[in-house]
Design an enzyme around this catalytic site. Structure first.
Site, PDB file in Angstrom:
ATOM      1  N   TYR A 132      -8.769   5.531 -13.061  1.00  0.00           N
ATOM      2  CA  TYR A 132      -8.791   6.221 -11.761  1.00  0.00           C
ATOM      3  C   TYR A 132      -8.569   7.721 -11.885  1.00  0.00           C
ATOM      4  O   TYR A 132      -8.305   8.382 -10.879  1.00  0.00           O
ATOM      5  CB  TYR A 132      -7.678   5.683 -10.843  1.00  0.00           C
ATOM      6  N   ARG A 141      -4.360   3.503 -16.163  1.00  0.00           N
ATOM      7  CA  ARG A 141      -4.635   4.177 -14.890  1.00  0.00           C
ATOM      8  C   ARG A 141      -5.355   5.519 -15.031  1.00  0.00           C
ATOM      9  O   ARG A 141      -6.273   5.811 -14.256  1.00  0.00           O
ATOM     10  CB  ARG A 141      -3.357   4.334 -14.048  1.00  0.00           C
ATOM     11  N   CYS A 196     -10.767   4.285 -29.531  1.00  0.00           N
ATOM     12  CA  CYS A 196     -12.033   4.969 -29.801  1.00  0.00           C
ATOM     13  C   CYS A 196     -12.891   5.148 -28.560  1.00  0.00           C
ATOM     14  O   CYS A 196     -13.947   4.529 -28.423  1.00  0.00           O
ATOM     15  CB  CYS A 196     -12.792   4.186 -30.862  1.00  0.00           C
ATOM     16  N   GLU A 197     -12.418   5.938 -27.633  1.00  0.00           N
ATOM     17  CA  GLU A 197     -13.158   6.262 -26.407  1.00  0.00           C
ATOM     18  C   GLU A 197     -12.687   7.633 -25.941  1.00  0.00           C
ATOM     19  O   GLU A 197     -11.476   7.893 -25.930  1.00  0.00           O
ATOM     20  CB  GLU A 197     -12.788   5.301 -25.271  1.00  0.00           C
ATOM     21  N   GLY A 212       0.760  -1.249   0.000  1.00  0.00           N
ATOM     22  CA  GLY A 212       0.000   0.000   0.000  1.00  0.00           C
ATOM     23  C   GLY A 212       0.783   1.288   0.000  1.00  0.00           C
ATOM     24  O   GLY A 212       0.219   2.358  -0.272  1.00  0.00           O
ATOM     25  N   GLU A 250       3.693  -6.916   1.906  1.00  0.00           N
ATOM     26  CA  GLU A 250       3.343  -7.232   0.509  1.00  0.00           C
ATOM     27  C   GLU A 250       3.366  -5.979  -0.356  1.00  0.00           C
ATOM     28  O   GLU A 250       2.355  -5.603  -0.930  1.00  0.00           O
ATOM     29  CB  GLU A 250       1.922  -7.815   0.464  1.00  0.00           C
ATOM     30  N   PRO A 251       4.499  -5.297  -0.444  1.00  0.00           N
ATOM     31  CA  PRO A 251       4.501  -4.082  -1.272  1.00  0.00           C
ATOM     32  C   PRO A 251       4.545  -4.395  -2.758  1.00  0.00           C
ATOM     33  O   PRO A 251       5.186  -5.350  -3.185  1.00  0.00           O
ATOM     34  CB  PRO A 251       5.792  -3.369  -0.843  1.00  0.00           C
ATOM     35  N   GLY A 252       3.857  -3.598  -3.540  1.00  0.00           N
ATOM     36  CA  GLY A 252       3.879  -3.748  -4.990  1.00  0.00           C
ATOM     37  C   GLY A 252       4.378  -2.461  -5.614  1.00  0.00           C
ATOM     38  O   GLY A 252       5.544  -2.321  -5.979  1.00  0.00           O
TER      39      GLY A 252
HETATM   40  N1  LLP Z   1      -1.569  -6.969  -0.933  1.00  0.00           N
HETATM   41  C1  LLP Z   1      -2.846  -7.050  -1.311  1.00  0.00           C
HETATM   42  C2  LLP Z   1      -3.724  -8.009  -0.671  1.00  0.00           C
HETATM   43  C3  LLP Z   1      -3.324  -6.201  -2.334  1.00  0.00           C
HETATM   44  O1  LLP Z   1      -4.593  -6.270  -2.694  1.00  0.00           O
HETATM   45  C4  LLP Z   1      -2.451  -5.279  -2.950  1.00  0.00           C
HETATM   46  C5  LLP Z   1      -2.921  -4.393  -4.019  1.00  0.00           C
HETATM   47  C6  LLP Z   1      -1.111  -5.251  -2.521  1.00  0.00           C
HETATM   48  C7  LLP Z   1      -0.709  -6.098  -1.496  1.00  0.00           C
HETATM   49  C8  LLP Z   1      -0.096  -4.316  -3.124  1.00  0.00           C
HETATM   50  O2  LLP Z   1      -0.430  -2.990  -2.906  1.00  0.00           O
HETATM   51  P1  LLP Z   1       0.593  -1.826  -3.329  1.00  0.00           P
HETATM   52  O3  LLP Z   1       1.817  -1.944  -2.461  1.00  0.00           O
HETATM   53  O4  LLP Z   1       0.928  -2.026  -4.749  1.00  0.00           O
HETATM   54  O5  LLP Z   1      -0.159  -0.577  -3.099  1.00  0.00           O
HETATM   55  N2  LLP Z   1      -4.539  -0.938  -9.927  1.00  0.00           N
HETATM   56  C9  LLP Z   1      -4.503   0.035  -8.868  1.00  0.00           C
HETATM   57  C10 LLP Z   1      -3.909  -0.548  -7.601  1.00  0.00           C
HETATM   58  C11 LLP Z   1      -4.644  -1.770  -7.120  1.00  0.00           C
HETATM   59  C12 LLP Z   1      -4.038  -2.371  -5.870  1.00  0.00           C
HETATM   60  C13 LLP Z   1      -4.645  -3.685  -5.577  1.00  0.00           C
HETATM   61  N3  LLP Z   1      -4.113  -4.370  -4.448  1.00  0.00           N
HETATM   62  C14 LLP Z   1      -3.714   1.250  -9.334  1.00  0.00           C
HETATM   63  O6  LLP Z   1      -3.263   1.260 -10.481  1.00  0.00           O
HETATM   64  O7  LLP Z   1      -3.569   2.227  -8.615  1.00  0.00           O
END
Ligand code: LLP
Length: 424
Positions: free
Chosen positions: A327, A323, A353-354, A247, A284-286
């Site tokens: 969003y 994105r 086409c949107e 997050g 769980e960082p993404g």
């Molecule tokens: N763990 C869980 C259970 C999650 O659902 C997510 C993201 C993460 C970890 C990783 O979160 P992060 O560190 O990346 O914030 N598509 C959207 C973001 C969707 C996030 C979904 N879950 C965007 O482009 O902003």
């Protein structure tokens, strides 16, 4: 524009007016590989990871990269080699981890709708934990595990009802969300899990949302989770690990999220204060690991003056960079070559086409047809959410490591797209 203010600096920087990623000139990469093109910096990914590693120094902690942010094999390989585990949300993602050299025993499986077949695949592979999101899922997982003669390690995702103050589509820890088990039902759910023959309770987890730019929601969630751990353990169910999800936000446009090590300094202080400092921790960082490690290069097709707006039509679109359309997200758009010429204000749009197919609105740019632009902060949730809408092939991807460029994905062809289809 100064290089130091670019999201992605110092790995992304102008050198004598030309935009470089690590040691490579992005214009040269666009010329060699064509556009639209995703380009990632390996050093930027490892730099982002290092902030977490510094924050966790001396602790029992493991980073599980939330691979939904960018699941390309070459990107997974960077994190597997750096010793990360992975947070997955499908059997497909598990297959990718294994193909990239990751280990099943370093995988945790999140998501509200795991199928029986996905549970079987993950149990067979021997993943380290299922993050279970509902009571019916506990029952089904236990049933599946018993039928296989296995025991599933589980953690329950709790919904702490904390507002992460982010976009509503990416907040997940509020009462009205589909995610996790309500705070009030958590103890009951744990008691139920502990009574099931196919499950072994190993942890607790929460994830409150994405692109979070302040520490407070994390502290609130942490306190609520620890209250629950105290209750659950008082009921005789030991909780081995604490997983605080992902997050953490990134700088898209002057955003100032805390650095990962600063955030964790605060959270660890709170954990210590409450006597949980020596627990096994997981995160769980993404986005924060890959978001600012990537850019998307796109060529300007046409400059189209309009009555109310001027349009800069580029060859990347909402199918490549979803994105903004999804969003109303902001990504900086910069030229690959800086000049002193005066700029005009454009809506930067794609060919789809949107009307929702825009990448940036009201951007001051000095551009002509044939120029290449870089859409910044495109490492996370861009390629992994790309589609074939309008029968557009998904872009190629290049991973840069110093002065080397590795093609980690070929541009998708129309033949690739039609391969699994047939006439009837
Ligand atoms: N763990 C869980 C259970 C999650 O659902 C997510 C993201 C993460 C970890 C990783 O979160 P992060 O560190 O990346 O914030 N598509 C959207 C973001 C969707 C996030 C979904 N879950 C965007 O482009 O902003």
């Amino acid at each position: 524009m100064t290089s130091s203010s670019l999201p992605g600096a110092p790995f992304l920087a102008y050198r004598e007016q030309h935009l470089f990623i690590e040691e490579l000139n992005l214009q040269a990469l666009a010329k060699t590989h064509g556009t639209p093109l995703f380009v990632y910096s390996k050093a930027a990914m490892l730099h982002a990871l290092a902030a977490y590693q510094r924050g966790f120094a001396g602790r029992k902690a493991k980073v599980h990269y939330a691979m939904k942010a960018n699941s390309s094999l070459g990107v997974l390989q960077v994190f597997a080699q750096a010793g990360c585990g992975f947070d997955i949300v499908s059997a497909g993602e598990l297959a990718r981890v294994l193909a990239a050299g990751g280990r099943a025993s370093d995988v945790i499986f999140s998501g509200v709708g795991k199928t029986r077949s996905e549970m079987q695949t993950a149990l067979q592979a021997g993943i380290s934990c299922f993050n279970v999101e509902s009571e019916p899922e506990l029952d089904v997982l236990s049933e599946v595990a018993v039928a296989m003669g296995k025991v599933a390690p589980v953690s329950i995702r709790v919904n702490p009802n904390v507002d992460p103050k982010t976009h509503p589509y990416i907040s997940t820890g509020l009462k009205g969300n589909k995610f996790g088990i309500a705070h009030e039902r958590t103890l009951q759910a744990y008691q139920h899990a502990a009574s099931l023959p196919g499950l072994k309770v190993v942890g607790i987890d929460c994830h409150i949302g994405s692109q979070i730019t302040t520490s407070e929601p994390y502290i609130d969630a942490l306190d609520k989770v620890l209250d629950l751990v105290e209750q659950i353990e008082a009921a005789g169910i030991p909780i081995h690990h604490l997983d605080f999800g992902g997050g953490l936000g990134i700088d898209y446009n002057g955003d100032t999220p805390p650095a990962a090590d600063t955030l964790w300094k605060k959270l660890l202080a709170r954990l210590d204060e409450r006597g949980f400092g020596d627990r096994q921790l997981m995160i769980e960082p993404g986005r924060s690991l890959v978001g600012n490690a990537g850019v998307c290069l796109s060529e300007v097709q046409f400059i189209k003056p309009g009555e109310q707006k001027n349009f800069c039509i580029i060859d990347a679109a909402m199918n490549d960079l979803p994105r903004p359309a999804m969003y109303e997200a902001f990504h900086q758009i910069v030229p690959l070559t800086l000049t002193d010429a005066s700029s005009q204000v454009y809506d930067v749009v794609g060919p789809v086409c949107e009307s929702g197919d825009w990448i940036g609105r009201d951007r001051a740019l000095n551009v002509q047809s044939g120029d290449t632009l870089a859409v910044l902060s495109a490492g996370a949730y861009c390629m992994s959410m790309a589609s074939n809408y309008n029968t557009r092939g998904r872009p190629a991807e290049v991973l840069v490591d110093g002065a080397k460029a590795h093609v980690i994905r070929q541009r998708e062809t129309v033949a690739d797209q039609m391969r699994s289809e047939s006439l009837f």
